[in-house]
Design a protein around this motif. Sequence first.
Motif, PDB file in Angstrom:
ATOM      1  N   TYR A   1      15.107 -39.006  13.058  1.00  0.00           N
ATOM      2  CA  TYR A   1      15.635 -40.121  13.850  1.00  0.00           C
ATOM      3  C   TYR A   1      15.172 -41.485  13.128  1.00  0.00           C
ATOM      4  CZ  TYR A   1      18.334 -42.410  17.420  1.00  0.00           C
ATOM      5  OH  TYR A   1      19.063 -43.415  18.085  1.00  0.00           O
ATOM      6  N   ASN A   2      13.935 -41.659  12.914  1.00  0.00           N
ATOM      7  CA  ASN A   2      13.432 -42.858  12.600  1.00  0.00           C
ATOM      8  C   ASN A   2      13.957 -43.410  11.189  1.00  0.00           C
ATOM      9  OD1 ASN A   2      11.696 -43.437  14.581  1.00  0.00           O
ATOM     10  ND2 ASN A   2       9.960 -42.675  13.912  1.00  0.00           N
ATOM     11  N   THR A   3      14.176 -42.221  10.282  1.00  0.00           N
ATOM     12  CA  THR A   3      14.550 -42.533   8.904  1.00  0.00           C
ATOM     13  C   THR A   3      16.130 -43.029   8.970  1.00  0.00           C
ATOM     14  OG1 THR A   3      13.307 -40.992   7.920  1.00  0.00           O
ATOM     15  CG2 THR A   3      15.351 -41.433   6.879  1.00  0.00           C
ATOM     16  N   PHE A   4      16.922 -42.386  10.153  1.00  0.00           N
ATOM     17  CA  PHE A   4      18.090 -42.847  10.388  1.00  0.00           C
ATOM     18  C   PHE A   4      18.233 -44.269  10.598  1.00  0.00           C
ATOM     19  CE2 PHE A   4      21.680 -43.464  13.801  1.00  0.00           C
ATOM     20  CZ  PHE A   4      22.507 -43.831  12.676  1.00  0.00           C
TER      21      PHE A   4
ATOM     22  N   GLY B   1      11.004 -47.795   3.940  1.00  0.00           N
ATOM     23  CA  GLY B   1      12.184 -48.191   4.731  1.00  0.00           C
ATOM     24  C   GLY B   1      12.597 -49.563   4.737  1.00  0.00           C
ATOM     25  N   ARG B   2      11.781 -50.536   4.761  1.00  0.00           N
ATOM     26  CA  ARG B   2      12.183 -51.896   4.707  1.00  0.00           C
ATOM     27  C   ARG B   2      12.551 -52.298   3.556  1.00  0.00           C
ATOM     28  NH1 ARG B   2       7.078 -52.590   7.261  1.00  0.00           N
ATOM     29  NH2 ARG B   2       7.327 -53.436   9.528  1.00  0.00           N
ATOM     30  N   ARG B   3      12.194 -51.606   2.514  1.00  0.00           N
ATOM     31  CA  ARG B   3      12.749 -51.895   0.925  1.00  0.00           C
ATOM     32  C   ARG B   3      14.126 -51.287   1.015  1.00  0.00           C
ATOM     33  NH1 ARG B   3       7.426 -50.590  -0.988  1.00  0.00           N
ATOM     34  NH2 ARG B   3       7.985 -48.613  -1.454  1.00  0.00           N
ATOM     35  N   ARG B   4      14.439 -50.047   1.602  1.00  0.00           N
ATOM     36  CA  ARG B   4      15.744 -49.442   1.679  1.00  0.00           C
ATOM     37  C   ARG B   4      16.714 -50.329   2.536  1.00  0.00           C
ATOM     38  NH1 ARG B   4      14.166 -44.899   3.045  1.00  0.00           N
ATOM     39  NH2 ARG B   4      14.538 -45.198   5.154  1.00  0.00           N
ATOM     40  N   VAL B   5      16.259 -50.816   3.450  1.00  0.00           N
ATOM     41  CA  VAL B   5      17.104 -51.567   4.518  1.00  0.00           C
ATOM     42  C   VAL B   5      17.366 -53.017   3.725  1.00  0.00           C
ATOM     43  CG1 VAL B   5      17.155 -53.046   6.514  1.00  0.00           C
ATOM     44  CG2 VAL B   5      16.286 -50.748   6.652  1.00  0.00           C
ATOM     45  N   ALA B   6      16.346 -53.486   2.866  1.00  0.00           N
ATOM     46  CA  ALA B   6      16.602 -54.712   2.367  1.00  0.00           C
ATOM     47  C   ALA B   6      18.160 -54.532   1.202  1.00  0.00           C
ATOM     48  CB  ALA B   6      15.589 -55.393   1.637  1.00  0.00           C
TER      49      ALA B   6
ATOM     50  N   PRO C   1      24.711 -44.530   5.685  1.00  0.00           N
ATOM     51  CA  PRO C   1      23.871 -43.800   4.900  1.00  0.00           C
ATOM     52  C   PRO C   1      24.077 -42.584   5.775  1.00  0.00           C
ATOM     53  CG  PRO C   1      22.699 -45.806   4.828  1.00  0.00           C
ATOM     54  CD  PRO C   1      23.831 -45.838   5.598  1.00  0.00           C
ATOM     55  N   LYS C   2      24.098 -41.206   5.179  1.00  0.00           N
ATOM     56  CA  LYS C   2      24.553 -40.016   5.575  1.00  0.00           C
ATOM     57  C   LYS C   2      23.244 -39.666   6.525  1.00  0.00           C
ATOM     58  CE  LYS C   2      28.493 -39.734   4.397  1.00  0.00           C
ATOM     59  NZ  LYS C   2      29.746 -40.073   5.310  1.00  0.00           N
TER      60      LYS C   2
END
Length: 371
Positions: free
Chosen positions: A360-363, A6-11, A43-44
Amino acid sequence: MMNSIGRRRVAAFGLALTTAACGSGGTTGEGEQVSHIKRAETPKSEFNAEEIEATLDALVAELNEGALEPMQMAILLKEIGGFFTPITTGANRAMGELGVTGNVLGANGQGAVAQGEQIEQAVADGAEGIGVSPFGEATAAGINEAIDSGVPVVTLDTDANGSKRSIYVGTISASAGVTAGETLLALLPPAPGTVVIHGAGDPFWVDGMNRMQGARGVLEGAGYKIVVRPIDWSPQGELADVEAMRAQIETADPPVVGLLGLHNVSYRCAMATEAAGATELPVVAFDYEPKTVEYMRRGLIKATHAQRQYYAGYLVPYILYGIKMIGLDATRAIFAPRISDESRLNVGLDVVPWDKVDEYNTFLDSIGVTQ
């Protein structure tokens, strides 16, 4: 919690946002004026606030019709961190997309006096718009002074109804209570029965009482008896609340058929069902605290209502920029479907079922938010 993926995606998402901001409206960090606002794509997810997204797109389209100008603004919060972390994320993201200059600041635990000084300083430093999460009416004088000097002010999270603020952005308490009541109602057996509400007990806590009355109206209207356990905020409050609700579960007539918590310590309702040996009772909660999530994963809380702090923070810079560029009335008109009382913009709630915690955490990870 955000995992390493998740952190890499957010970065990566953050890098895309930075790139978008450098080609967006207003000015860049170096003050270079550019000509077009482009929002980074959210993101969808099933938890997207699609109506808010569509309304923001409509505002951006209107703004891009005209010549854009640089702007300086300030976003002043009660604190930085905790509940306000998603607000900070949203506000910084919006300011980056708009290319405006400004800061997000907290009152550093100093309360309304410090916040009033921050408003005064922001005006002195040249802010052309201010977003503030006020300490209620105690901040109203500072808000009014800013507006009287020609600087529009938008409140968020909490309001100062007695002030001249332009728009409030956040949760509408009465509406939130209705939503919470409806969520629990869908899980209850037919009336009669008793529902325990864990919520406000202080009539001076206006937002808390409004949320309570919204939920109560839904459930009483459906034929249920309501008993209230006022939240105990003392250091021993958790034990006291659990014991009081345990007793209500064991003695209520007609029997208790469900419990509804309306604030961030809602997980105490699930603790009470455990103490009473009545974990079959449906519990519905409010906010997205780690303990609430823990009880949801165990199936002891059937749903919770997460406030959209991120969207509150994200909307405010866009609204302030809209006021500067197309005026308050035109900006209000664009947001009209979500505005009540001519000046309160409802960001709504995310209703999160117990079996959708991972989704929800993924969102939240996808938009760079931790709560």
